[in-house]
Design a protein around this motif. Structure first.
Motif, PDB file in Angstrom:
ATOM      1  N   GLN A 241       0.837  -1.194   0.000  1.00 60.54           N
ATOM      2  CA  GLN A 241       0.000   0.000   0.000  1.00 60.54           C
ATOM      3  C   GLN A 241       0.878   1.252   0.000  1.00 60.54           C
ATOM      4  N   PRO A 242       1.554   1.526  -1.135  1.00 57.19           N
ATOM      5  CA  PRO A 242       2.397   2.715  -1.184  1.00 57.19           C
ATOM      6  C   PRO A 242       1.548   3.976  -1.072  1.00 57.19           C
ATOM      7  N   PRO A 243       2.043   5.008  -0.368  1.00 56.41           N
ATOM      8  CA  PRO A 243       1.271   6.246  -0.231  1.00 56.41           C
ATOM      9  C   PRO A 243       1.063   6.907  -1.586  1.00 56.41           C
ATOM     10  N   LEU A 244      -0.128   7.405  -1.808  1.00 53.45           N
ATOM     11  CA  LEU A 244      -0.435   8.073  -3.061  1.00 53.45           C
ATOM     12  C   LEU A 244      -0.334   9.592  -2.947  1.00 53.45           C
ATOM     13  N   ASP A 245      -0.204  10.104  -1.719  1.00 53.55           N
ATOM     14  CA  ASP A 245      -0.055  11.539  -1.540  1.00 53.55           C
ATOM     15  C   ASP A 245       1.420  11.912  -1.530  1.00 53.55           C
ATOM     16  N   SER A 246       1.700  13.200  -1.621  1.00 54.45           N
ATOM     17  CA  SER A 246       3.079  13.686  -1.676  1.00 54.45           C
ATOM     18  C   SER A 246       3.670  13.799  -0.271  1.00 54.45           C
ATOM     19  N   ASP A 247       4.961  13.507  -0.158  1.00 50.86           N
ATOM     20  CA  ASP A 247       5.669  13.613   1.117  1.00 50.86           C
ATOM     21  C   ASP A 247       7.112  14.011   0.821  1.00 50.86           C
ATOM     22  N   CYS A 248       7.569  15.111   1.379  1.00 51.71           N
ATOM     23  CA  CYS A 248       8.925  15.618   1.134  1.00 51.71           C
ATOM     24  C   CYS A 248       9.161  15.856  -0.362  1.00 51.71           C
ATOM     25  N   GLY A 249       8.110  16.185  -1.077  1.00 57.79           N
ATOM     26  CA  GLY A 249       8.226  16.407  -2.518  1.00 57.79           C
ATOM     27  C   GLY A 249       8.219  15.139  -3.339  1.00 57.79           C
ATOM     28  N   ILE A 250       8.077  13.987  -2.705  1.00 60.39           N
ATOM     29  CA  ILE A 250       8.045  12.703  -3.401  1.00 60.39           C
ATOM     30  C   ILE A 250       6.575  12.310  -3.611  1.00 60.39           C
ATOM     31  N   ALA A 251       6.208  12.033  -4.867  1.00 62.88           N
ATOM     32  CA  ALA A 251       4.825  11.674  -5.183  1.00 62.88           C
ATOM     33  C   ALA A 251       4.805  10.467  -6.102  1.00 62.88           C
ATOM     34  N   LEU A 252       3.654   9.827  -6.189  1.00 62.21           N
ATOM     35  CA  LEU A 252       3.499   8.634  -7.018  1.00 62.21           C
ATOM     36  C   LEU A 252       2.347   8.839  -7.992  1.00 62.21           C
ATOM     37  N   LEU A 253       2.609   8.572  -9.253  1.00 60.36           N
ATOM     38  CA  LEU A 253       1.594   8.616 -10.299  1.00 60.36           C
ATOM     39  C   LEU A 253       1.382   7.209 -10.836  1.00 60.36           C
ATOM     40  N   HIS A 254       0.132   6.758 -10.800  1.00 59.53           N
ATOM     41  CA  HIS A 254      -0.231   5.467 -11.408  1.00 59.53           C
ATOM     42  C   HIS A 254      -1.001   5.795 -12.673  1.00 59.53           C
ATOM     43  N   TYR A 255      -0.333   5.649 -13.815  1.00 60.30           N
ATOM     44  CA  TYR A 255      -0.923   6.048 -15.093  1.00 60.30           C
ATOM     45  C   TYR A 255      -1.488   4.835 -15.808  1.00 60.30           C
ATOM     46  N   THR A 256      -2.744   4.932 -16.245  1.00 59.37           N
ATOM     47  CA  THR A 256      -3.370   3.876 -17.036  1.00 59.37           C
ATOM     48  C   THR A 256      -4.129   4.511 -18.198  1.00 59.37           C
ATOM     49  N   ALA A 257      -4.256   3.779 -19.277  1.00 58.77           N
ATOM     50  CA  ALA A 257      -5.041   4.227 -20.434  1.00 58.77           C
ATOM     51  C   ALA A 257      -5.413   3.007 -21.261  1.00 58.77           C
ATOM     52  N   ARG A 258      -6.503   3.115 -22.038  1.00 56.66           N
ATOM     53  CA  ARG A 258      -7.028   1.976 -22.772  1.00 56.66           C
ATOM     54  C   ARG A 258      -6.932   2.155 -24.281  1.00 56.66           C
ATOM     55  N   ARG A 259      -5.999   3.004 -24.738  1.00 57.06           N
ATOM     56  CA  ARG A 259      -5.739   3.135 -26.176  1.00 57.06           C
ATOM     57  C   ARG A 259      -4.234   3.213 -26.374  1.00 57.06           C
ATOM     58  N   PRO A 260      -3.739   2.886 -27.571  1.00 63.42           N
ATOM     59  CA  PRO A 260      -2.281   2.811 -27.769  1.00 63.42           C
ATOM     60  C   PRO A 260      -1.634   4.187 -27.882  1.00 63.42           C
ATOM     61  N   PHE A 261      -0.323   4.181 -27.641  1.00 65.82           N
ATOM     62  CA  PHE A 261       0.498   5.369 -27.881  1.00 65.82           C
ATOM     63  C   PHE A 261       0.883   5.446 -29.356  1.00 65.82           C
ATOM     64  N   HIS A 262       0.955   6.670 -29.869  1.00 63.17           N
ATOM     65  CA  HIS A 262       1.591   6.900 -31.166  1.00 63.17           C
ATOM     66  C   HIS A 262       3.100   6.819 -30.933  1.00 63.17           C
ATOM     67  N   PRO A 263       3.840   6.007 -31.675  1.00 62.24           N
ATOM     68  CA  PRO A 263       5.261   5.790 -31.350  1.00 62.24           C
ATOM     69  C   PRO A 263       6.092   7.070 -31.365  1.00 62.24           C
ATOM     70  N   GLU A 264       5.867   7.947 -32.336  1.00 60.75           N
ATOM     71  CA  GLU A 264       6.680   9.164 -32.404  1.00 60.75           C
ATOM     72  C   GLU A 264       6.332  10.122 -31.269  1.00 60.75           C
ATOM     73  N   ARG A 265       5.061  10.243 -30.933  1.00 56.03           N
ATOM     74  CA  ARG A 265       4.695  11.150 -29.840  1.00 56.03           C
ATOM     75  C   ARG A 265       5.139  10.592 -28.493  1.00 56.03           C
ATOM     76  N   LEU A 266       5.108   9.269 -28.344  1.00 59.50           N
ATOM     77  CA  LEU A 266       5.614   8.690 -27.099  1.00 59.50           C
ATOM     78  C   LEU A 266       7.110   8.967 -26.971  1.00 59.50           C
ATOM     79  N   HIS A 267       7.830   8.817 -28.073  1.00 57.01           N
ATOM     80  CA  HIS A 267       9.264   9.077 -28.048  1.00 57.01           C
ATOM     81  C   HIS A 267       9.543  10.526 -27.636  1.00 57.01           C
ATOM     82  N   GLU A 268       8.736  11.447 -28.117  1.00 58.43           N
ATOM     83  CA  GLU A 268       8.902  12.845 -27.754  1.00 58.43           C
ATOM     84  C   GLU A 268       8.574  13.082 -26.277  1.00 58.43           C
TER      85      GLU A 268
END
Length: 415
Positions: A241-268
């Protein structure tokens, strides 16, 4: 049924003195404990110094390898040695004291998969714990800096481009217990170190090394600890159960999405996973490579991208009953009638970067509705900067998720 295999304990960490202290703690008072250590400081010359201690015996051997790399050391000397020790009646436990440059998950993969004769090492030994030492005075700087292993003379081969941060984080992420060594220079460093560890190794207890003996160290290993099990790149990315709020400037982002990345834009967008970021780990779905998941890791300005194997929904994907129950459960929860288990999932631990800005940059890299409607035949023709790979030395000895890796370091603000 009683498991008669002798136990094997792995020790890792960037601080040589702390590792040696922990190895001595595990060896103390037990003549049946064998401690094995390979010193890789001269591996670039094809030379490795091996030390084996058992009871009153202390044997130092200089080895000359045909190829100067960590994989060769494992294949040619360490694995046969461990099998031999496991068969000696006077050996009741083996402590594998890893060199500072070694990551335990890679070692455990070899113990599990590489044959020594007709069997693997773990047919003869069982892992009871992976323990990482953490020098609380210096670990935070190592884990959040961009220095290379070679800057400190710790590289595992002449072409080892890993950063200290990549190794420091990989070691604690693989550990069942973190043994804290020394004291932090100030309260802010202590609190920030704890904040990072809370997010990258939330399930590992953190006792002080100075208070440990073998019994209470092994008692600290959580009941459901990995004990060296290699992480499934298609498994869960958040443990405990890692903390999801910020502490000492340290934060956690859990990113999810249900469509693909464009390869060139992901690279950028890749720079957003490096600048002001402590750690990125996860799998991505790139439109131009719809059959395979790509595994992304970053730390300390170092970036690794490799194949994580096919999606279950791919034409050549694994059979449903051939994957772990965990993967089947996760796939069932997110199964899409068109795309199956394909999805984006990244865990990003930030220090100076704003999680909202990272999320926005990744969202911009996703296919638009119009691109999504074009369909897979069109996606396969997108220019793909992720289509070129650079193989590691002796890549045939390991086929984990990072068997083919592209690495980069940030130099003067440029990738």
């Amino acid at each position: 049924m009683t498991d008669l295999r002798p136990p094997l304990t792995l020790i890792c960490g960037l601080n040589a003195a702390a590792n040696a202290e922990l190895a001595e703690t595990l060896r103390a008072g037990d003549p049946a404990t064998a401690v094995v250590h390979h010193d890789l400081r001269r591996i670039g010359e094809g030379i490795v110094r091996r030390r084996v201690r058992l009871g009153a015996r202390d044997q130092l051997t200089t080895l000359e390898l045909a190829h100067g790399c960590v994989s060769c050391t494992l294949r040619e000397d360490l694995l046969p040695l461990l099998r031999t020790l496991s068969q000696r009646p006077e050996v009741g436990r083996v402590v594998l004291h890893l060199d500072e440059a070694m990551e335990p998950e890679r070692v455990v993969w070899s113990l599990t998969n590489v044959l020594v004769g007709d069997r693997t090492v773990l047919d003869f030994l069982r892992i009871d714990a992976v323990v990482a030492t953490v020098d609380v005075a210096t670990w935070l700087g190592d884990a959040t800096g961009d220095a290379a292993l070679s800057d400190r003379g710790l590289h595992g081969s002449p072409d080892d481009e890993r950063t200290l941060a990549q190794v420091a984080l990989a070691q604690v992420e693989s550990a069942d217990v973190l043994a804290l060594h020394g004291t932090a220079p100030d309260a802010w460093t202590a609190a920030t170190t704890a904040a990072v560890l809370d997010r990258v190794a939330s399930t590992a207890p953190r006792p002080a090394l100075s208070t440990l003996d073998r019994e209470n160290l092994l008692a600290a290993v959580p009941r459901h600890a990995r004990r060296g099990a290699v992480a499934d790149p298609h498994g869960t990315l958040l443990h405990g159960q890692p903390p999801l709020d910020s502490d000492c400037g340290i934060a956690l982002l859990h990113y999810t999405a249900r469509r693909p990345f464009h390869p060139e834009r992901l690279h950028e967008a890749i720079d957003t996973l490096l600048d002001g970021v402590v750690r990125t780990r996860g799998r991505v779905w790139v439109a131009s490579q719809p059959d395979v998941a790509l595994w992304v890791e970053s730390a300390g300005g170092g970036l690794g991208i490799g194949h994580a194997g096919p999606w279950l929904a791919a034409d050549d994907g694994p059979a449903w009953d051939a994957v772990s129950p965990e993967r089947r459960t996760l796939a069932s929860l997110r199964w899409d009638p068109v795309f199956g288990d394909r999805a984006q999932e990244l865990v990003v631990v930030t220090q100076h970067a704003a999680p909202s800005e990272i999320r926005a940059a990744l969202d911009e890299a996703l296919l638009t509705d119009a691109e999504l409607a074009d369909g897979e035949p069109a996606w396969r023709h997108y220019p793909d900067p992720f289509g070129e790979w650079h193989a590691e030395p002796c890549e045939d000895t390991e086929t984990t998720r990072d068997d083919v890796t592209a690495s980069s370091r940030k130099e003067n603000g440029q990738q």
